[in-house]
Motif scaffolding. Sequence first.
Motif, PDB file in Angstrom:
ATOM      1  N   TYR A 337     -39.868 -21.862  -3.881  1.00 27.06           N
ATOM      2  CA  TYR A 337     -39.096 -22.713  -2.977  1.00 27.06           C
ATOM      3  C   TYR A 337     -37.896 -21.999  -2.371  1.00 27.06           C
ATOM      4  O   TYR A 337     -37.369 -22.419  -1.347  1.00 27.06           O
ATOM      5  CB  TYR A 337     -38.625 -23.970  -3.719  1.00 27.06           C
ATOM      6  CG  TYR A 337     -39.737 -24.969  -3.930  1.00 27.06           C
ATOM      7  CD1 TYR A 337     -40.169 -25.774  -2.882  1.00 27.06           C
ATOM      8  CD2 TYR A 337     -40.371 -25.082  -5.155  1.00 27.06           C
ATOM      9  CE1 TYR A 337     -41.204 -26.687  -3.053  1.00 27.06           C
ATOM     10  CE2 TYR A 337     -41.407 -25.984  -5.343  1.00 27.06           C
ATOM     11  CZ  TYR A 337     -41.819 -26.773  -4.286  1.00 27.06           C
ATOM     12  OH  TYR A 337     -42.855 -27.663  -4.462  1.00 27.06           O
ATOM     13  N   GLN A 342     -35.939 -22.405   4.007  1.00 26.42           N
ATOM     14  CA  GLN A 342     -35.445 -23.226   2.915  1.00 26.42           C
ATOM     15  C   GLN A 342     -36.160 -24.566   2.862  1.00 26.42           C
ATOM     16  O   GLN A 342     -36.208 -25.309   3.833  1.00 26.42           O
ATOM     17  CB  GLN A 342     -33.939 -23.450   3.057  1.00 26.42           C
ATOM     18  CG  GLN A 342     -33.323 -24.061   1.801  1.00 26.42           C
ATOM     19  CD  GLN A 342     -31.836 -24.255   1.947  1.00 26.42           C
ATOM     20  OE1 GLN A 342     -31.402 -25.290   2.403  1.00 26.42           O
ATOM     21  NE2 GLN A 342     -31.070 -23.245   1.558  1.00 26.42           N
ATOM     22  N   HIS A 343     -36.713 -24.867   1.702  1.00 21.17           N
ATOM     23  CA  HIS A 343     -37.401 -26.129   1.483  1.00 21.17           C
ATOM     24  C   HIS A 343     -36.370 -27.236   1.278  1.00 21.17           C
ATOM     25  O   HIS A 343     -35.267 -26.994   0.797  1.00 21.17           O
ATOM     26  CB  HIS A 343     -38.319 -25.994   0.263  1.00 21.17           C
ATOM     27  CG  HIS A 343     -39.300 -27.111   0.113  1.00 21.17           C
ATOM     28  ND1 HIS A 343     -38.967 -28.312  -0.460  1.00 21.17           N
ATOM     29  CD2 HIS A 343     -40.610 -27.210   0.465  1.00 21.17           C
ATOM     30  CE1 HIS A 343     -40.019 -29.106  -0.469  1.00 21.17           C
ATOM     31  NE2 HIS A 343     -41.034 -28.452   0.089  1.00 21.17           N
ATOM     32  N   LYS A 344     -36.731 -28.453   1.611  1.00 20.32           N
ATOM     33  CA  LYS A 344     -35.783 -29.570   1.498  1.00 20.32           C
ATOM     34  C   LYS A 344     -35.353 -29.850   0.064  1.00 20.32           C
ATOM     35  O   LYS A 344     -34.317 -30.480  -0.165  1.00 20.32           O
ATOM     36  CB  LYS A 344     -36.403 -30.824   2.111  1.00 20.32           C
ATOM     37  CG  LYS A 344     -37.674 -31.295   1.405  1.00 20.32           C
ATOM     38  CD  LYS A 344     -38.252 -32.535   2.078  1.00 20.32           C
ATOM     39  CE  LYS A 344     -39.522 -33.007   1.369  1.00 20.32           C
ATOM     40  NZ  LYS A 344     -40.104 -34.205   2.035  1.00 20.32           N
ATOM     41  N   ILE A 345     -36.144 -29.371  -0.896  1.00 17.31           N
ATOM     42  CA  ILE A 345     -35.790 -29.626  -2.296  1.00 17.31           C
ATOM     43  C   ILE A 345     -34.703 -28.678  -2.799  1.00 17.31           C
ATOM     44  O   ILE A 345     -34.047 -28.963  -3.806  1.00 17.31           O
ATOM     45  CB  ILE A 345     -37.040 -29.523  -3.201  1.00 17.31           C
ATOM     46  CG1 ILE A 345     -36.817 -30.305  -4.511  1.00 17.31           C
ATOM     47  CG2 ILE A 345     -37.376 -28.064  -3.529  1.00 17.31           C
ATOM     48  CD1 ILE A 345     -38.048 -30.454  -5.361  1.00 17.31           C
ATOM     49  N   PRO A 347     -31.566 -27.814  -1.662  1.00 12.21           N
ATOM     50  CA  PRO A 347     -30.211 -28.378  -1.821  1.00 12.21           C
ATOM     51  C   PRO A 347     -30.109 -29.332  -3.013  1.00 12.21           C
ATOM     52  O   PRO A 347     -29.072 -29.377  -3.683  1.00 12.21           O
ATOM     53  CB  PRO A 347     -29.984 -29.120  -0.494  1.00 12.21           C
ATOM     54  CG  PRO A 347     -30.886 -28.443   0.475  1.00 12.21           C
ATOM     55  CD  PRO A 347     -32.091 -28.056  -0.312  1.00 12.21           C
ATOM     56  N   LYS A 348     -31.172 -30.066  -3.291  1.00  9.98           N
ATOM     57  CA  LYS A 348     -31.157 -30.972  -4.445  1.00  9.98           C
ATOM     58  C   LYS A 348     -31.107 -30.191  -5.750  1.00  9.98           C
ATOM     59  O   LYS A 348     -30.381 -30.552  -6.680  1.00  9.98           O
ATOM     60  CB  LYS A 348     -32.388 -31.872  -4.415  1.00  9.98           C
ATOM     61  CG  LYS A 348     -32.436 -32.821  -3.226  1.00  9.98           C
ATOM     62  CD  LYS A 348     -33.711 -33.654  -3.244  1.00  9.98           C
ATOM     63  CE  LYS A 348     -33.773 -34.565  -2.017  1.00  9.98           C
ATOM     64  NZ  LYS A 348     -35.037 -35.349  -1.980  1.00  9.98           N
ATOM     65  N   THR A 400     -28.570 -18.698  -1.444  1.00  9.45           N
ATOM     66  CA  THR A 400     -28.926 -19.845  -2.296  1.00  9.45           C
ATOM     67  C   THR A 400     -29.348 -19.388  -3.690  1.00  9.45           C
ATOM     68  O   THR A 400     -29.073 -20.073  -4.681  1.00  9.45           O
ATOM     69  CB  THR A 400     -30.060 -20.653  -1.654  1.00  9.45           C
ATOM     70  OG1 THR A 400     -31.163 -19.785  -1.363  1.00  9.45           O
ATOM     71  CG2 THR A 400     -29.593 -21.343  -0.387  1.00  9.45           C
TER      72      THR A 400
END
Length: 552
Positions: A337, A342-345, A347-348, A400
């Motif tokens: 990921y 960058q995958h939406k998951i 930041p989570k 990240t």
Amino acid sequence: MKNQTINFIAIIFTAALLLTAYFLGLFVDLTGDAGKYGAIARHIVESGDWINLKIHGEAYDQKPPLLFWLAALGFKIGGLHNWSFKIFPILYSFAGFYFTYKLGETMYNKNTGKLAALMLASSWVYFMFAMDVHTDLILQANVTLAIWQLAAYEKSEKPIHFIIAFVGIGLAMMTKGPIGAAIPAFALGSHLLLKRDFKELFHPKWLLGIGIAFIVCTPAFLSLYNQFGIEGLKFFFFTNNVGRITGSYAGDNNDYFFYLHTILYLILPWSILFLFAFFQEFRSYFRGSDKRREYFTVGGIWLFFIIASIAKGKAPHYIFLLIPMILVITASWVNRYMEGPQHKIVPKLLRVQSFIPLFLILFCIVVMSYMFPTTNIIYWILLTITIAAFVLMQTLLKSTTLKLLLPSIMTMSMLTIVLNGHALPMAFTYQASTKASKIYNENARNKAPFYNYLYPQYEVFFYGSSNAKRLYTIDEFQPGPQDTWVFTTEPGKDTINMRYPENIAKIYPLTHRGMSNLSPQFMNPATRRQSLEPMFLIQLKPNDQLYLSQTN
């Protein structure tokens, strides 16, 4: 350029904390099994016998010799110290970081390998057992080497990988017995079975590999056969392992979920990433979307995990050898990921993972201000810098991956510095066996006899300046022609007082808490006194009649 400078400073500061944490762990006292292993290694050096393992003068059959050889090498070079016992097992185990990197690279890619190795090096289980050395510390390195080389052999079919794989299996067996062969066998067998490569699975070449492993393990077989005969070999291959599963030899733990909750603190600060990765892993299995080319980790992890969970004998370090593979799986999903768009998951994940460093910082403060208060300004300054660095990393780091990893590694290292440098040395002042050994060393003359009576652990066999002996019954003992010293419990003290009241020269009352089992009651200063038990070091005068008969 500015971002590169910030990244460099953050990495250097984190690496400095990591190395400091490991360094301080070298000087923490030995307890429990580590004390026993230190005593066995001490006997190797003092006797010159590197094959036939002994403790308190009796033959030892519980573990093969590799850990003891490494510890004895440290004693030969540096003398009998905490650090010299630990240094070579720890350096040997650090090879496990490289083996984990290569395992991740071989099965997935370089980034996965790097992530897995970093996670392993900064995991709580590694910090803990680098401080409190067990055989599992070097077992995991040998098992990881074997599985990496088996995976490499399956890819390339180069004979060198085949040979090194089975040398690794032999070294793993030389560390802790057949379990060192079982995990690689589970990994290879499940990989070939799930790929339906039955021709390879039943190929006779594996018999050659077994022969290589047995040759490497020859010193362990010699030790057991020399001292115990066929029963020693039976213990190695059957009694010790099957007995721990059934409970007939050791263990009575019926908690089938023991390792499910244990693993969450063993792999701190990566527990959340582990849960995320294994949710993704199992979902890919059941959805049929798993496009992997390797199944080594399937059998390597889960077959043993299930067996260990139903076994009666359980301890956190029993699954240490699975941690490298578990972190390879975790790293593979994190990397999946993180790389590319960058995958939406992501930041989570970053948001949730950031709670781990906050928890670790809070725990540092609790330890330093309440559990084991310290006025040493150095720890408070270092913690303040760590907190400031954590805040800055959240805002200044652009990568990240670094933002995910560095704050957790940094705060986990800071907590370990506090524990290894301050809290554990304070806690060890409550371990009566080390205090008794110090009193004996300062006061006993002419290598006076030193006995351990009714205390089940082995620290006095390592720390006592004279070789201690274990008393199983009071009938094995009587005061001799010189002072005699006995370390014992309250019932033991009462027995000696009844049997030899006229010989007692001095009784040193001690309070004791074994450091291998730190309870919440002990960790809480308000209830700490209630967790302590009385222990005694007894000095007995010479038996006058025996003394006169020998001088005449």
